[in-house]
Enzyme design. Sequence first.
Site, PDB file in Angstrom:
ATOM      1  N   LYS A 184       0.845  -1.209   0.000  1.00  0.00           N
ATOM      2  CA  LYS A 184       0.000   0.000   0.000  1.00  0.00           C
ATOM      3  C   LYS A 184       0.876   1.253   0.000  1.00  0.00           C
ATOM      4  O   LYS A 184       0.600   2.219  -0.706  1.00  0.00           O
ATOM      5  CB  LYS A 184      -0.922  -0.020   1.232  1.00  0.00           C
ATOM      6  CG  LYS A 184      -2.018  -1.078   1.149  1.00  0.00           C
ATOM      7  CD  LYS A 184      -2.798  -1.238   2.459  1.00  0.00           C
ATOM      8  CE  LYS A 184      -3.815  -2.383   2.333  1.00  0.00           C
ATOM      9  NZ  LYS A 184      -4.641  -2.582   3.538  1.00  0.00           N
ATOM     10  N   GLN A 220      -4.429  -1.863   9.791  1.00  0.00           N
ATOM     11  CA  GLN A 220      -4.329  -3.143   9.093  1.00  0.00           C
ATOM     12  C   GLN A 220      -4.872  -4.264   9.976  1.00  0.00           C
ATOM     13  O   GLN A 220      -4.508  -4.390  11.144  1.00  0.00           O
ATOM     14  CB  GLN A 220      -2.872  -3.417   8.689  1.00  0.00           C
ATOM     15  CG  GLN A 220      -2.691  -4.612   7.789  1.00  0.00           C
ATOM     16  CD  GLN A 220      -3.380  -4.471   6.417  1.00  0.00           C
ATOM     17  OE1 GLN A 220      -3.532  -3.371   5.895  1.00  0.00           O
ATOM     18  NE2 GLN A 220      -3.792  -5.587   5.841  1.00  0.00           N
ATOM     19  N   ASP A 254     -11.112   2.652   4.603  1.00  0.00           N
ATOM     20  CA  ASP A 254     -11.466   1.234   4.495  1.00  0.00           C
ATOM     21  C   ASP A 254     -12.984   1.040   4.496  1.00  0.00           C
ATOM     22  O   ASP A 254     -13.476  -0.034   4.144  1.00  0.00           O
ATOM     23  CB  ASP A 254     -10.880   0.442   5.673  1.00  0.00           C
ATOM     24  CG  ASP A 254      -9.565  -0.241   5.326  1.00  0.00           C
ATOM     25  OD1 ASP A 254      -9.376  -0.588   4.148  1.00  0.00           O
ATOM     26  OD2 ASP A 254      -8.744  -0.436   6.242  1.00  0.00           O
TER      27      ASP A 254
HETATM   28  N1  GUN Z   1      -6.791  -6.998   6.023  1.00  0.00           N
HETATM   29  C1  GUN Z   1      -7.169  -7.672   4.914  1.00  0.00           C
HETATM   30  N2  GUN Z   1      -7.782  -6.846   4.050  1.00  0.00           N
HETATM   31  C2  GUN Z   1      -7.784  -5.624   4.623  1.00  0.00           C
HETATM   32  C3  GUN Z   1      -8.268  -4.352   4.187  1.00  0.00           C
HETATM   33  O1  GUN Z   1      -8.838  -4.178   3.113  1.00  0.00           O
HETATM   34  N3  GUN Z   1      -8.070  -3.334   5.068  1.00  0.00           N
HETATM   35  C4  GUN Z   1      -7.456  -3.508   6.276  1.00  0.00           C
HETATM   36  N4  GUN Z   1      -7.336  -2.435   7.067  1.00  0.00           N
HETATM   37  N5  GUN Z   1      -7.011  -4.670   6.695  1.00  0.00           N
HETATM   38  C5  GUN Z   1      -7.165  -5.721   5.859  1.00  0.00           C
END
Ligand code: GUN
Length: 295
Positions: A54, A98, A121
Amino acid sequence: MSARILDGKALAAGLRAEIAAEVAAWQDKSGRAPGLGVVLAGDNPASRSYVTGKEKACAAAGILSREIHLPAAAGRAGILTAVQALNADETIDAVLVQLPLPDPAIERDIIEAIDPAKDVDGFHPLNIGRLVLGQTTFVPCTPLGVLEMLRRSEVPLAGAAVVVIGRSQIVGRPLSFLLSQKGVDATVTLCHTRTFDLARFTRTADIVVVAAGRPGTLTADMIRPGAVVVDVGVNRVPDPARPAGYRLVGDVDFEAVAAKASAITPVPGGVGPMTVTMLLRNTLDAARRREGGGR
Ligand code: GUN
Protein backbone atom coordinates in the site's frame (compact mmCIF):
# COMPACT_ATOMS: atom_id res chain seq x y z
CA MET A 1 -8.37 -23.22 -20.97
CA SER A 2 -11.23 -21.23 -22.45
CA ALA A 3 -11.93 -18.45 -19.95
CA ARG A 4 -10.91 -14.86 -20.55
CA ILE A 5 -8.39 -13.93 -17.84
CA LEU A 6 -9.45 -10.74 -16.07
CA ASP A 7 -6.03 -9.15 -15.61
CA GLY A 8 -6.26 -7.06 -12.45
CA LYS A 9 -2.63 -6.06 -12.64
CA ALA A 10 -2.99 -4.46 -16.07
CA LEU A 11 -6.31 -2.86 -15.19
CA ALA A 12 -4.88 -1.49 -11.95
CA ALA A 13 -1.84 -0.04 -13.74
CA GLY A 14 -4.09 2.01 -16.03
CA LEU A 15 -6.27 3.18 -13.16
CA ARG A 16 -3.25 4.10 -11.02
CA ALA A 17 -1.89 6.28 -13.82
CA GLU A 18 -5.27 8.10 -13.95
CA ILE A 19 -5.29 8.51 -10.16
CA ALA A 20 -1.69 9.80 -10.15
CA ALA A 21 -2.68 12.50 -12.66
CA GLU A 22 -5.67 13.48 -10.48
CA VAL A 23 -3.45 13.56 -7.38
CA ALA A 24 -0.98 15.88 -9.16
CA ALA A 25 -3.81 18.21 -10.20
CA TRP A 26 -5.21 18.22 -6.64
CA GLN A 27 -1.79 18.96 -5.20
CA ASP A 28 -1.33 21.90 -7.61
CA LYS A 29 -4.59 23.38 -6.34
CA SER A 30 -4.30 22.62 -2.62
CA GLY A 31 -0.54 22.98 -2.18
CA ARG A 32 -0.07 19.62 -0.50
CA ALA A 33 -0.23 15.91 -1.27
CA PRO A 34 -3.10 13.73 0.00
CA GLY A 35 -1.96 11.80 3.09
CA LEU A 36 -2.67 8.22 4.23
CA GLY A 37 -1.93 7.11 7.80
CA VAL A 38 -1.47 3.39 8.42
CA VAL A 39 -1.40 1.60 11.77
CA LEU A 40 0.29 -1.79 11.78
CA ALA A 41 0.39 -3.71 15.05
CA GLY A 42 2.61 -6.77 15.40
CA ASP A 43 4.64 -8.62 12.82
CA ASN A 44 2.21 -10.78 10.87
CA PRO A 45 4.22 -11.32 7.64
CA ALA A 46 1.16 -11.13 5.37
CA SER A 47 0.02 -7.86 6.99
CA ARG A 48 3.57 -6.45 6.72
CA SER A 49 3.62 -7.31 3.05
CA TYR A 50 0.16 -5.76 2.40
CA VAL A 51 1.12 -2.55 4.20
CA THR A 52 4.39 -2.27 2.27
CA GLY A 53 2.44 -2.76 -0.96
CA LYS A 54 0.00 0.00 0.00
CA GLU A 55 2.83 2.40 0.88
CA LYS A 56 4.67 1.73 -2.38
CA ALA A 57 1.47 2.30 -4.36
CA CYS A 58 0.91 5.59 -2.50
CA ALA A 59 4.43 6.78 -3.30
CA ALA A 60 4.00 5.93 -6.98
CA ALA A 61 0.71 7.88 -7.09
CA GLY A 62 2.12 10.94 -5.30
CA ILE A 63 0.24 10.23 -2.06
CA LEU A 64 2.12 10.76 1.21
CA SER A 65 1.98 7.85 3.64
CA ARG A 66 2.77 7.81 7.34
CA GLU A 67 3.09 4.44 9.09
CA ILE A 68 2.79 3.88 12.80
CA HIS A 69 4.21 0.43 13.52
CA LEU A 70 3.48 -0.84 17.01
CA PRO A 71 4.70 -3.95 18.81
CA ALA A 72 2.14 -6.75 19.19
CA ALA A 73 2.08 -5.97 22.91
CA ALA A 74 0.89 -2.37 22.33
CA GLY A 75 -2.68 -3.48 23.00
CA ARG A 76 -5.89 -1.48 22.94
CA ALA A 77 -4.52 1.71 24.56
CA GLY A 78 -1.45 1.87 22.29
CA ILE A 79 -3.44 1.34 19.11
CA LEU A 80 -6.11 3.86 20.16
CA THR A 81 -3.40 6.47 20.80
CA ALA A 82 -1.98 5.89 17.31
CA VAL A 83 -5.43 6.20 15.67
CA GLN A 84 -6.14 9.40 17.60
CA ALA A 85 -2.81 10.89 16.52
CA LEU A 86 -3.65 10.21 12.86
CA ASN A 87 -7.21 11.53 13.30
CA ALA A 88 -5.76 14.79 14.62
CA ASP A 89 -2.97 15.10 12.01
CA GLU A 90 -3.96 17.82 9.51
CA THR A 91 -1.64 16.38 6.86
CA ILE A 92 -3.43 13.03 7.02
CA ASP A 93 -6.70 12.66 5.08
CA ALA A 94 -7.15 8.91 5.38
CA VAL A 95 -6.57 6.42 8.20
CA LEU A 96 -6.49 2.64 8.13
CA VAL A 97 -5.65 0.03 10.71
CA GLN A 98 -4.33 -3.14 9.09
CA LEU A 99 -6.34 -6.21 10.12
CA PRO A 100 -6.22 -8.71 11.69
CA LEU A 101 -4.96 -7.17 14.93
CA PRO A 102 -2.90 -9.37 17.29
CA ASP A 103 -6.01 -9.36 19.51
CA PRO A 104 -9.02 -9.57 17.16
CA ALA A 105 -11.39 -9.00 20.11
CA ILE A 106 -10.48 -5.29 20.14
CA GLU A 107 -10.92 -4.69 16.40
CA ARG A 108 -14.43 -3.23 16.69
CA ASP A 109 -13.37 -0.68 19.33
CA ILE A 110 -10.36 0.36 17.28
CA ILE A 111 -12.33 0.75 14.04
CA GLU A 112 -14.96 2.83 15.83
CA ALA A 113 -12.20 5.21 16.97
CA ILE A 114 -11.28 6.11 13.37
CA ASP A 115 -12.69 9.47 12.24
CA PRO A 116 -15.47 8.42 9.81
CA ALA A 117 -14.36 11.23 7.45
CA LYS A 118 -10.92 9.56 7.22
CA ASP A 119 -12.15 5.95 7.19
CA VAL A 120 -10.93 4.92 3.72
CA ASP A 121 -11.47 1.23 4.49
CA GLY A 122 -15.18 1.95 5.01
CA PHE A 123 -15.26 -0.27 8.10
CA HIS A 124 -16.71 2.31 10.56
CA PRO A 125 -20.36 1.55 11.45
CA LEU A 126 -21.40 4.98 10.14
CA ASN A 127 -19.92 4.25 6.73
CA ILE A 128 -21.28 0.69 6.66
CA GLY A 129 -24.70 2.15 7.50
CA ARG A 130 -24.39 4.63 4.65
CA LEU A 131 -23.46 1.82 2.26
CA VAL A 132 -26.50 -0.20 3.33
CA LEU A 133 -28.69 2.88 2.76
CA GLY A 134 -27.15 3.51 -0.67
CA GLN A 135 -25.68 6.88 0.40
CA THR A 136 -22.33 8.35 -0.65
CA THR A 137 -19.67 6.85 1.59
CA PHE A 138 -16.29 5.15 1.69
CA VAL A 139 -16.87 1.68 0.29
CA PRO A 140 -14.43 -1.05 1.46
CA CYS A 141 -11.59 -1.37 -1.04
CA THR A 142 -11.84 -5.05 -1.99
CA PRO A 143 -15.58 -4.96 -2.81
CA LEU A 144 -15.01 -1.72 -4.72
CA GLY A 145 -12.13 -3.37 -6.61
CA VAL A 146 -14.34 -6.34 -7.54
CA LEU A 147 -17.07 -4.01 -8.85
CA GLU A 148 -14.62 -1.85 -10.81
CA MET A 149 -13.04 -4.94 -12.33
CA LEU A 150 -16.38 -6.39 -13.44
CA ARG A 151 -17.50 -3.04 -14.87
CA ARG A 152 -14.27 -2.35 -16.76
CA SER A 153 -14.32 -5.93 -18.09
CA GLU A 154 -17.87 -5.25 -19.34
CA VAL A 155 -19.42 -8.11 -17.40
CA PRO A 156 -23.19 -7.42 -17.33
CA LEU A 157 -24.36 -6.83 -13.75
CA ALA A 158 -27.91 -5.47 -13.99
CA GLY A 159 -30.26 -8.38 -13.37
CA ALA A 160 -27.38 -10.87 -13.09
CA ALA A 161 -27.51 -13.65 -10.50
CA VAL A 162 -24.43 -13.23 -8.30
CA VAL A 163 -23.41 -15.69 -5.60
CA VAL A 164 -20.94 -14.35 -3.05
CA ILE A 165 -19.23 -17.00 -0.91
CA GLY A 166 -18.09 -15.59 2.43
CA ARG A 167 -19.80 -13.13 4.78
CA SER A 168 -16.76 -11.30 6.18
CA GLN A 169 -17.03 -7.67 7.21
CA ILE A 170 -14.15 -6.81 4.88
CA VAL A 171 -15.38 -8.47 1.68
CA GLY A 172 -18.51 -10.63 1.46
CA ARG A 173 -21.04 -8.62 3.42
CA PRO A 174 -20.21 -5.15 1.99
CA LEU A 175 -19.91 -6.65 -1.51
CA SER A 176 -23.43 -8.07 -1.22
CA PHE A 177 -24.78 -4.57 -0.48
CA LEU A 178 -22.68 -2.92 -3.18
CA LEU A 179 -23.73 -5.29 -5.97
CA SER A 180 -27.41 -5.21 -5.04
CA GLN A 181 -27.67 -1.42 -4.76
CA LYS A 182 -29.64 0.67 -7.25
CA GLY A 183 -27.53 1.41 -10.31
CA VAL A 184 -25.64 -1.88 -10.08
CA ASP A 185 -28.79 -3.98 -9.81
CA ALA A 186 -27.46 -7.51 -9.42
CA THR A 187 -29.47 -10.13 -7.55
CA VAL A 188 -27.16 -11.30 -4.79
CA THR A 189 -27.14 -14.50 -2.76
CA LEU A 190 -24.72 -14.42 0.17
CA CYS A 191 -23.45 -17.91 1.05
CA HIS A 192 -21.20 -18.84 3.97
CA THR A 193 -19.74 -21.70 6.00
CA ARG A 194 -23.16 -22.80 7.24
CA THR A 195 -24.78 -22.80 3.79
CA PHE A 196 -26.30 -26.19 3.10
CA ASP A 197 -25.27 -27.57 -0.31
CA LEU A 198 -23.29 -24.60 -1.66
CA ALA A 199 -23.28 -25.98 -5.22
CA ARG A 200 -27.07 -25.68 -5.34
CA PHE A 201 -26.55 -21.88 -5.41
CA THR A 202 -23.32 -21.57 -7.39
CA ARG A 203 -24.56 -23.79 -10.26
CA THR A 204 -27.28 -21.33 -11.22
CA ALA A 205 -25.14 -18.18 -10.82
CA ASP A 206 -24.05 -15.92 -13.68
CA ILE A 207 -21.20 -14.64 -11.49
CA VAL A 208 -19.55 -16.35 -8.51
CA VAL A 209 -17.36 -14.30 -6.17
CA VAL A 210 -15.33 -16.45 -3.79
CA ALA A 211 -14.07 -14.84 -0.59
CA ALA A 212 -13.97 -17.81 1.74
CA GLY A 213 -10.27 -17.86 2.66
CA ARG A 214 -9.93 -21.56 1.86
CA PRO A 215 -8.20 -23.11 -1.20
CA GLY A 216 -10.43 -25.37 -3.29
CA THR A 217 -13.68 -23.76 -2.15
CA LEU A 218 -14.97 -23.55 -5.75
CA THR A 219 -14.47 -26.51 -8.07
CA ALA A 220 -15.47 -26.92 -11.73
CA ASP A 221 -18.51 -29.09 -10.98
CA MET A 222 -19.95 -26.20 -8.93
CA ILE A 223 -20.35 -23.70 -11.80
CA ARG A 224 -22.41 -23.55 -14.95
CA PRO A 225 -20.54 -23.36 -18.29
CA GLY A 226 -19.83 -19.72 -19.12
CA ALA A 227 -20.06 -18.36 -15.58
CA VAL A 228 -17.81 -15.47 -14.53
CA VAL A 229 -15.61 -16.31 -11.53
CA VAL A 230 -13.94 -13.77 -9.24
CA ASP A 231 -11.40 -15.18 -6.79
CA VAL A 232 -10.77 -12.95 -3.78
CA GLY A 233 -8.83 -15.58 -1.82
CA VAL A 234 -5.15 -15.15 -1.04
CA ASN A 235 -3.73 -18.26 0.62
CA ARG A 236 -0.08 -19.08 1.31
CA VAL A 237 0.68 -22.68 0.41
CA PRO A 238 4.08 -24.10 1.46
CA ASP A 239 6.34 -24.55 -1.59
CA PRO A 240 10.00 -25.35 -0.85
CA ALA A 241 10.87 -24.76 -4.54
CA ARG A 242 10.11 -21.02 -4.17
CA PRO A 243 12.62 -18.60 -2.60
CA ALA A 244 9.93 -17.37 -0.18
CA GLY A 245 9.08 -20.97 0.78
CA TYR A 246 5.43 -20.55 -0.25
CA ARG A 247 3.24 -19.67 -3.21
CA LEU A 248 -0.05 -17.81 -3.34
CA VAL A 249 -3.24 -19.54 -4.40
CA GLY A 250 -6.82 -18.35 -4.41
CA ASP A 251 -10.00 -20.05 -3.21
CA VAL A 252 -10.80 -21.42 -6.68
CA ASP A 253 -9.55 -24.61 -8.31
CA PHE A 254 -8.15 -22.39 -11.07
CA GLU A 255 -7.22 -24.70 -13.98
CA ALA A 256 -10.40 -26.76 -13.98
CA VAL A 257 -12.72 -23.80 -13.33
CA ALA A 258 -11.00 -21.72 -16.04
CA ALA A 259 -11.72 -24.50 -18.54
CA LYS A 260 -15.46 -24.09 -17.93
CA ALA A 261 -15.93 -20.40 -17.06
CA SER A 262 -16.19 -17.54 -19.58
CA ALA A 263 -13.98 -15.24 -17.50
CA ILE A 264 -11.91 -15.64 -14.33
CA THR A 265 -9.56 -13.61 -12.15
CA PRO A 266 -6.12 -15.10 -11.40
CA VAL A 267 -4.33 -15.18 -8.03
CA PRO A 268 -2.02 -13.36 -7.79
CA GLY A 269 -2.67 -10.54 -10.25
CA GLY A 270 -6.46 -10.43 -10.06
CA VAL A 271 -8.42 -8.69 -7.31
CA GLY A 272 -5.37 -7.85 -5.15
CA PRO A 273 -3.96 -5.01 -7.29
CA MET A 274 -7.48 -3.60 -7.67
CA THR A 275 -7.92 -3.46 -3.87
CA VAL A 276 -4.82 -1.30 -3.45
CA THR A 277 -5.91 0.88 -6.36
CA MET A 278 -9.28 1.53 -4.71
CA LEU A 279 -7.43 2.53 -1.53
CA LEU A 280 -5.61 5.20 -3.56
CA ARG A 281 -8.89 6.43 -4.99
CA ASN A 282 -10.60 6.50 -1.57
CA THR A 283 -7.62 8.43 -0.16
CA LEU A 284 -7.85 11.04 -2.91
CA ASP A 285 -11.63 11.26 -2.31
CA ALA A 286 -11.02 11.75 1.42
CA ALA A 287 -8.59 14.59 0.69
CA ARG A 288 -11.06 16.24 -1.69
CA ARG A 289 -13.90 16.00 0.82
CA ARG A 290 -11.80 17.39 3.66
CA GLU A 291 -10.60 20.35 1.59
CA GLY A 292 -14.19 20.86 0.46
CA GLY A 293 -15.33 21.12 4.08
CA GLY A 294 -16.53 17.53 4.45
CA ARG A 295 -19.92 16.18 3.49
N1 GUN B 1 -6.79 -7.00 6.02
C1 GUN B 1 -7.17 -7.67 4.91
N2 GUN B 1 -7.78 -6.85 4.05
C2 GUN B 1 -7.78 -5.62 4.62
C3 GUN B 1 -8.27 -4.35 4.19
O1 GUN B 1 -8.84 -4.18 3.11
N3 GUN B 1 -8.07 -3.33 5.07
C4 GUN B 1 -7.46 -3.51 6.28
N4 GUN B 1 -7.34 -2.43 7.07
N5 GUN B 1 -7.01 -4.67 6.70
C5 GUN B 1 -7.17 -5.72 5.86
